[in-house]
Write an enzyme that holds these catalytic residues in place. Structure first.
Site, mmCIF file in Angstrom:
data_model
loop_
_atom_site.group_PDB
_atom_site.id
_atom_site.type_symbol
_atom_site.label_atom_id
_atom_site.label_comp_id
_atom_site.label_asym_id
_atom_site.label_seq_id
_atom_site.Cartn_x
_atom_site.Cartn_y
_atom_site.Cartn_z
ATOM 1 N N SER A 10 0.863 -1.183 0.000
ATOM 2 C CA SER A 10 0.000 0.000 0.000
ATOM 3 C C SER A 10 0.896 1.228 0.000
ATOM 4 O O SER A 10 1.819 1.330 0.813
ATOM 5 C CB SER A 10 -0.868 0.010 1.261
ATOM 6 O OG SER A 10 -1.255 1.330 1.565
ATOM 7 N N HIS A 35 -1.320 -1.582 -4.288
ATOM 8 C CA HIS A 35 -2.604 -1.383 -3.616
ATOM 9 C C HIS A 35 -2.756 0.129 -3.403
ATOM 10 O O HIS A 35 -1.986 0.729 -2.640
ATOM 11 C CB HIS A 35 -2.571 -2.142 -2.281
ATOM 12 C CG HIS A 35 -3.790 -2.000 -1.434
ATOM 13 N ND1 HIS A 35 -4.882 -2.853 -1.517
ATOM 14 C CD2 HIS A 35 -4.098 -1.107 -0.460
ATOM 15 C CE1 HIS A 35 -5.795 -2.496 -0.632
ATOM 16 N NE2 HIS A 35 -5.352 -1.433 0.035
ATOM 17 N N ASP A 37 -4.890 3.198 -2.139
ATOM 18 C CA ASP A 37 -5.976 3.489 -1.190
ATOM 19 C C ASP A 37 -6.687 4.786 -1.542
ATOM 20 O O ASP A 37 -6.141 5.878 -1.372
ATOM 21 C CB ASP A 37 -5.398 3.587 0.230
ATOM 22 C CG ASP A 37 -5.015 2.224 0.781
ATOM 23 O OD1 ASP A 37 -5.891 1.335 0.810
ATOM 24 O OD2 ASP A 37 -3.849 2.040 1.175
ATOM 25 N N MET A 39 -9.659 7.313 -0.697
ATOM 26 C CA MET A 39 -10.554 7.678 0.425
ATOM 27 C C MET A 39 -11.274 8.970 0.086
ATOM 28 O O MET A 39 -10.663 9.899 -0.478
ATOM 29 C CB MET A 39 -9.734 7.890 1.698
ATOM 30 C CG MET A 39 -8.915 6.692 2.095
ATOM 31 S SD MET A 39 -8.127 6.941 3.696
ATOM 32 C CE MET A 39 -7.023 5.535 3.742
ATOM 33 N N HIS A 69 -8.334 0.333 -3.698
ATOM 34 C CA HIS A 69 -9.145 0.006 -2.525
ATOM 35 C C HIS A 69 -10.043 1.211 -2.280
ATOM 36 O O HIS A 69 -9.592 2.234 -1.769
ATOM 37 C CB HIS A 69 -8.216 -0.281 -1.336
ATOM 38 C CG HIS A 69 -8.929 -0.543 -0.055
ATOM 39 N ND1 HIS A 69 -8.285 -0.597 1.148
ATOM 40 C CD2 HIS A 69 -10.251 -0.780 0.213
ATOM 41 C CE1 HIS A 69 -9.164 -0.849 2.107
ATOM 42 N NE2 HIS A 69 -10.363 -0.946 1.562
ATOM 43 N N MET A 71 -12.364 3.237 -0.528
ATOM 44 C CA MET A 71 -12.988 3.545 0.766
ATOM 45 C C MET A 71 -13.843 4.778 0.558
ATOM 46 O O MET A 71 -13.498 5.894 0.977
ATOM 47 C CB MET A 71 -11.895 3.744 1.827
ATOM 48 C CG MET A 71 -11.247 2.428 2.228
ATOM 49 S SD MET A 71 -9.689 2.633 3.096
ATOM 50 C CE MET A 71 -8.567 2.733 1.711
ATOM 51 N N MET A 141 -10.561 -6.553 6.158
ATOM 52 C CA MET A 141 -9.791 -5.467 6.779
ATOM 53 C C MET A 141 -9.353 -5.899 8.173
ATOM 54 O O MET A 141 -10.151 -6.400 8.967
ATOM 55 C CB MET A 141 -10.640 -4.196 6.899
ATOM 56 C CG MET A 141 -10.897 -3.468 5.580
ATOM 57 S SD MET A 141 -9.400 -3.002 4.689
ATOM 58 C CE MET A 141 -8.628 -1.846 5.836
ATOM 59 N N ASP A 175 -5.569 -6.592 4.891
ATOM 60 C CA ASP A 175 -5.061 -5.226 4.760
ATOM 61 C C ASP A 175 -5.176 -4.514 6.099
ATOM 62 O O ASP A 175 -6.271 -4.412 6.657
ATOM 63 C CB ASP A 175 -5.899 -4.497 3.689
ATOM 64 C CG ASP A 175 -5.476 -3.053 3.489
ATOM 65 O OD1 ASP A 175 -4.376 -2.665 3.930
ATOM 66 O OD2 ASP A 175 -6.271 -2.292 2.878
HETATM 67 C C1 DX5 Z 1 -6.106 1.512 5.692
HETATM 68 C C2 DX5 Z 1 -5.643 1.128 4.319
HETATM 69 C C3 DX5 Z 1 -4.489 0.207 4.296
HETATM 70 C C4 DX5 Z 1 -3.303 0.701 5.071
HETATM 71 C C5 DX5 Z 1 -2.150 -0.246 5.058
HETATM 72 O O1 DX5 Z 1 -7.285 2.186 5.602
HETATM 73 O O2 DX5 Z 1 -6.670 0.516 3.601
HETATM 74 O O3 DX5 Z 1 -4.158 -0.159 2.962
HETATM 75 O O4 DX5 Z 1 -2.879 1.928 4.602
HETATM 76 O O5 DX5 Z 1 -1.121 0.305 5.788
HETATM 77 P P1 DX5 Z 1 -0.491 -0.396 7.064
HETATM 78 O O6 DX5 Z 1 0.101 -1.684 6.553
HETATM 79 O O7 DX5 Z 1 0.490 0.565 7.542
HETATM 80 O O8 DX5 Z 1 -1.600 -0.662 8.034
HETATM 81 ZN ZN ZN Z 2 -6.105 -0.528 1.743
#
Ligand code: DX5
Ligand code: ZN
Length: 229
Positions: A10, A35, A37, A39, A69, A71, A141, A175
């Site tokens: 990530s 990956h 992320d 948001m 991913h 969110m 998660m 994750d």
């Molecule tokens: C959290 C994310 C993850 C996260 C992973 O909301 O979806 O992908 O950033 O990072 P670590 O491994 O540091 O938890």
């Molecule tokens: Zn993630």
């Protein structure tokens, strides 16, 4: 067909002002996929980036496998833009669209991407029975989504075990807080797609950590294979 062990770092806690280089380094160091992320500041209390940035990244990194991913509260809204940006796997949370999951899955597939379904820690894993036929991957998660660097929730492992028991050939991703200290639990429970953020990004040697995560999973996927034969 036995599942394959894959590691997808990530980039959330990487230097996002230098994302292309950071991503390239991860790939050079053995990452199987990236990956990304996404948001929206609504589904989770944090904001990252959207399809325009992913498209710019794709222009610089032509070949790698991209997972977004999502969110976000309205995953339907970003299907076409993300497909256009060159995303391969569109993983969205089922919680905000519980009644329309199959419909969203269909749209993702029609756009040419694979479908991942993500579950927050509080979501009962058995709900996936209704949707699993429409999905290519289930993401369990292991932290509350929103931030990198949180502590791994080992009490999520029964969800992974349940999925592996019921769907031996399914891609199961974990994750959140996954790194050298927590990989064994994930691998043993049956996860085969490993997302790791801070543990990889902050490692003095990324390649070593990626290799370790992958070989820990391979120990178990190979075992499953031997049993099957
Ligand atoms: C959290 C994310 C993850 C996260 C992973 O909301 O979806 O992908 O950033 O990072 P670590 O491994 O540091 O938890
Ligand atoms: Zn993630």
């Amino acid at each position: 067909m036995p599942v394959e062990a894959k590691v997808g770092p990530s980039i959330l806690n990487a230097d996002l002002s230098d994302l292309a280089q950071e991503s390239q380094n991860l790939l050079n160091n053995g990452a199987d996929y990236l990956h990304l992320d996404v948001m929206d500041g609504h589904f989770v209390p944090n904001l990252t980036f959207g399809h325009t940035l992913v498209k710019c990244l794709r222009n610089k990194i032509k070949k790698a496998h991209f997972e977004t991913h999502m969110m976000v509260s309205r995953p339907q809204q970003w299907i076409e833009p993300m497909a256009d940006a060159g995303v391969n796997l569109y993983t969205f949370h089922i919680e905000p669209v519980m009644d329309e999951v199959n419909d969203v899955c269909r749209k993702v597939r029609e756009s040419g991407m694979k479908v991942g379904l993500a579950l927050k820690p509080g979501t009962d894993v058995t709900v996936v029975q209704k949707y699993v036929d429409s999905a290519d991957l289930i993401l369990v998660m292991t932290v509350e989504p929103g931030f990198g660097g949180q502590s791994f929730m080992s009490n999520m492992m029964p969800k992974v075990e349940w999925l592996r028991e019921n769907y031996p050939n399914l891609d199961i991703e974990v994750d959140g807080g996954v790194g050298p200290k927590t990989i064994e639990a994930c691998a043993k429970a049956g996860a085969n797609m490993i997302v790791s953020g801070t543990a990889v990004i902050q490692a003095p040697n990324q390649r070593d950590v990626i290799n370790l995560l992958k070989s820990s999973v391979q120990k178990y996927t190979n075992k499953a294979c031997t049993h099957a034969n």
